[in-house]
Scaffold this active site. Sequence first.
Site, PDB file in Angstrom:
ATOM      1  CB  THR A   1      -0.996  -0.018   1.214  1.00  0.00           C
ATOM      2  OG1 THR A   1      -1.786  -1.150   1.139  1.00  0.00           O
ATOM      3  CG2 THR A   1      -2.028   1.174   1.226  1.00  0.00           C
ATOM      4  CG  ASP A   2       3.630   2.556   3.220  1.00  0.00           C
ATOM      5  OD1 ASP A   2       2.706   3.440   3.312  1.00  0.00           O
ATOM      6  OD2 ASP A   2       4.246   2.161   4.078  1.00  0.00           O
ATOM      7  CB  ILE A   3       5.120   0.229  -2.878  1.00  0.00           C
ATOM      8  CG1 ILE A   3       6.333  -0.132  -2.056  1.00  0.00           C
ATOM      9  CG2 ILE A   3       5.786   0.250  -4.487  1.00  0.00           C
ATOM     10  CD1 ILE A   3       7.383   0.551  -1.795  1.00  0.00           C
TER      11      ILE A   3
END
Length: 411
Positions: free
Chosen positions: A178-180
Amino acid sequence: MMGALSHIRVLDMSRILAGPWAGQILADLGAEVIKVERPERGDDTRSWGPPWLPTPQGDRGEAAYYLCANRNKRSLALDITSPQGQEVIRNLVTSCDILLENYKVGGLKKYGLDYDSLKQINPRLIYCSITGFGQTGPYAKRAGYDFLIQAMSGLMSITGEKDGMPGAGPQKVGVALTDILTGMYASTGVLAALAARERTGEGQHIDLALLDVQVACLANQAMNYLVSGNAPQRMGNAHPNIVPYQSFATEDGFMILAVGNDDQFRRFCVEAKVAYLADDPLYQTNAARVANRASLIPLLSEVILTRCTASWVGALENQAVPCGPINDIGQAFQDPQIQARGMQLSLSHPESGEAPAVANPLKLSGTPIEYSNTAPLLGEHTEQILKDAGLNPEQIQTLYAQGVISSRKAC
């Protein structure tokens, strides 16, 4: 050769992964990216080890986690909670095109560093705020982390072995996906805002939420639900819309068979000496195979067990049937295709001599990616950044004395 974004200056006030990932993409594309960090401590990921990059003396160097998302940047160790630090940021903003930040909603407003305040200084500023839940809505003030968002978005409900199987239960993805993805959306958003600024002359605020990103990236699974009204369930390594498209046990391990159309299925069946399956009305089309996967998969599993992975992969590649081994990460970096694409790098490091890195996957013919430096030491470029901003040596020494800035050089 100048990078595609060599005319762009970025103030990266983000930490951890989503924001820094966006900053690294922009830096790889040639932008000047100034990473603003707390003095002494810096980005939280500097302490997220082991593993650590060792120094020649055998001391503990930078954390691998920090190294993964901060390449090609310059580090400014600055206390933005102080009035003097806030003034430095306002000074830098006058010459910056983009600001990335991932503070809680309202976190920078108390310092006068929010978008509404800074656009008064630089109306052309593109200000990207990354939060867990966005600037609006009932959860806006909550802290958001990748693991939490994977759970709340529904991603974990479709990741893992199906119910009733050994090890069943919801699973997170093995990287902070999700961060990426949020970092990638952030870089796309600021580049879109740059393009708009060419027409309007004005910057804008980008409100980007991890939860929004992960819901958007549910892709076909989200549409499966919206079209059918049925929430998708965990299926292990099987695919909800395509059959056979999953892992299979072989004579000596496992392989992936990724049949994407009926012609590929027929070629697989011929190679596997079960051509009759491709002529069976129960399995002739993908829709039929999806409806009858419960009877088809055991038949395929039985035949695939009769040969080793390398034998299957070699034979099916000759028949243009997508397949492959299930590598661990070490095996992936030894793969001749990954090596041929130059995905592993070695970059000069001021303390450790050199540091490994994973290449940017973008292959631009006219403005190729350049790797000027590995992730910087905390405050490595503090003095130079302040000199470039017009501060004289006496002013810089005063900031040191007040504890507003710090710097670190390699021994």
